[in-house]
Design a protein around this motif. Sequence first.
Motif, short mmCIF file in Angstrom:
data_model
loop_
_atom_site.label_atom_id
_atom_site.label_comp_id
_atom_site.label_asym_id
_atom_site.label_seq_id
_atom_site.Cartn_x
_atom_site.Cartn_y
_atom_site.Cartn_z
N PRO A 1 -20.23 -6.67 -3.80
CA PRO A 1 -20.62 -4.71 -2.81
C PRO A 1 -19.72 -4.46 -3.43
CG PRO A 1 -19.58 -7.21 -2.28
CD PRO A 1 -19.58 -7.68 -3.48
N ASP A 2 -19.36 -2.85 -3.00
CA ASP A 2 -19.08 -1.72 -3.43
C ASP A 2 -17.20 -1.77 -3.11
OD1 ASP A 2 -20.90 -0.42 -4.08
OD2 ASP A 2 -20.79 1.24 -2.08
N ARG A 3 -16.08 -1.45 -3.96
CA ARG A 3 -15.22 -2.04 -3.86
C ARG A 3 -13.85 -0.94 -2.82
NH1 ARG A 3 -12.01 -3.35 -9.48
NH2 ARG A 3 -10.57 -2.99 -7.75
N LYS A 4 -13.52 -1.04 -1.68
CA LYS A 4 -12.68 -0.18 -1.54
C LYS A 4 -11.62 0.32 -1.93
CE LYS A 4 -15.39 -1.41 2.82
NZ LYS A 4 -15.65 -2.11 4.38
N ARG A 5 -11.12 1.22 -1.70
CA ARG A 5 -9.74 1.63 -1.82
C ARG A 5 -8.75 1.89 -0.77
NH1 ARG A 5 -7.04 6.90 -5.08
NH2 ARG A 5 -5.40 5.88 -5.94
N TYR A 6 -7.59 1.38 -0.02
CA TYR A 6 -7.49 1.23 0.56
C TYR A 6 -6.11 2.17 0.60
CZ TYR A 6 -10.07 -2.03 2.45
OH TYR A 6 -11.20 -3.27 3.16
N LEU B 1 0.49 -1.70 -0.02
CA LEU B 1 -0.05 0.01 0.05
C LEU B 1 0.90 1.58 -0.02
CD1 LEU B 1 -2.88 -0.88 2.30
CD2 LEU B 1 -3.08 -0.53 -0.22
N GLU B 2 2.09 1.47 0.16
CA GLU B 2 2.88 2.51 0.39
C GLU B 2 3.24 2.49 -0.78
OE1 GLU B 2 6.96 3.85 2.53
OE2 GLU B 2 5.87 2.67 3.69
N ARG B 3 3.83 1.71 -1.47
CA ARG B 3 3.89 1.23 -2.93
C ARG B 3 2.55 2.50 -3.88
NH1 ARG B 3 3.36 -3.08 -6.39
NH2 ARG B 3 1.82 -3.13 -5.52
N GLU B 4 1.39 1.84 -3.64
CA GLU B 4 -0.04 2.52 -4.19
C GLU B 4 -1.36 2.58 -3.41
OE1 GLU B 4 -0.13 1.43 -7.96
OE2 GLU B 4 0.37 -0.58 -7.77
N PRO B 5 -2.01 3.36 -3.41
CA PRO B 5 -3.58 2.65 -2.90
C PRO B 5 -4.11 1.79 -4.02
CG PRO B 5 -2.97 4.88 -2.78
CD PRO B 5 -1.82 4.34 -3.89
N SER B 6 -4.66 1.09 -3.14
CA SER B 6 -5.04 -0.59 -4.21
C SER B 6 -6.71 -0.60 -3.23
CB SER B 6 -4.23 -1.36 -3.54
OG SER B 6 -2.93 -1.16 -4.54
N HIS B 7 -6.69 -1.47 -3.66
CA HIS B 7 -8.06 -2.45 -3.35
C HIS B 7 -7.67 -3.34 -3.02
CE1 HIS B 7 -9.45 0.02 -6.59
NE2 HIS B 7 -10.60 -0.11 -5.95
N GLY B 8 -8.84 -4.39 -2.18
CA GLY B 8 -8.38 -5.71 -1.68
C GLY B 8 -7.67 -6.44 -2.97
N VAL C 1 -3.95 2.21 8.04
CA VAL C 1 -4.26 2.63 6.52
C VAL C 1 -6.02 2.89 6.84
CG1 VAL C 1 -3.82 0.76 5.76
CG2 VAL C 1 -5.87 0.31 6.39
N VAL C 2 -6.58 4.11 5.95
CA VAL C 2 -8.17 4.29 5.53
C VAL C 2 -8.34 4.07 4.54
CG1 VAL C 2 -7.67 6.21 7.46
CG2 VAL C 2 -6.87 6.62 4.49
N ILE C 3 -10.13 4.06 4.51
CA ILE C 3 -10.10 3.98 2.94
C ILE C 3 -10.79 5.33 2.45
CG2 ILE C 3 -12.65 3.22 2.02
CD1 ILE C 3 -13.17 1.10 5.05
N SER C 4 -10.34 5.67 1.03
CA SER C 4 -10.14 6.34 0.38
C SER C 4 -11.37 6.52 0.14
CB SER C 4 -8.98 6.61 -0.40
OG SER C 4 -9.59 6.42 -1.74
N ASP C 5 -12.26 5.81 -1.08
CA ASP C 5 -13.57 5.64 -1.51
C ASP C 5 -13.97 4.81 -2.13
OD1 ASP C 5 -11.14 5.10 -3.50
OD2 ASP C 5 -11.86 7.04 -4.43
#
Length: 174
Positions: free
Chosen positions: A64-69, A11-18, A53-57
């Motif tokens: 289900p809605d996809r969470k981006r971390y 995730l430090e590399r780039e925000p991502s979905h699970g 981590v936080v969920i951005s959008d």
Amino acid sequence: MTVPLTLLGLLEREPSHGYDLKRDYDAYFGRGKPLSFGQVYATLSRLARDGKVVISDLEPGEGPDRKRYIITDLGATEVDGWLTEPVAPEPHLQTVLFAKVTLALMLGRNAEGYLDTQRAAHLQRMRELTEIKRTGGLVDALLADHGLFHLEADLRWIDLTSARLDALAKEVRS
């Protein structure tokens, strides 16, 4: 391998979905032991709970809605500390190989036969890893090399132990 810290690093590399985290983890770190989706999402939930981590959008999907971390500063600090600390050299003074040989001798069983069987299994695995090195990319080759070096050390121990079986038998039976 510590899954939470590895996922934080991804995730430090780039925000991502699970889903993307699982794919990348499996591609680089999960060879032969991929993560389950349940483990990924449970780990992400714990990381969110702990403020790493936080969920951005949320993005709508077929399910289900996809969470981006996104990693937080706390998470990035933890990754940085983890990456700068050396891995503890483990002396492996208590191994399954040693326990089986010792118990076989204590019980009057064929320890030499066990060592021969183990040697054959190690050699088979070494052939498999050599094939992976031959046909895979750099990541596969480096992981295969790591496994090969450990197997080589085990084979040296198996040979040394075979040569010392009589002495070990006297020691464990007394």
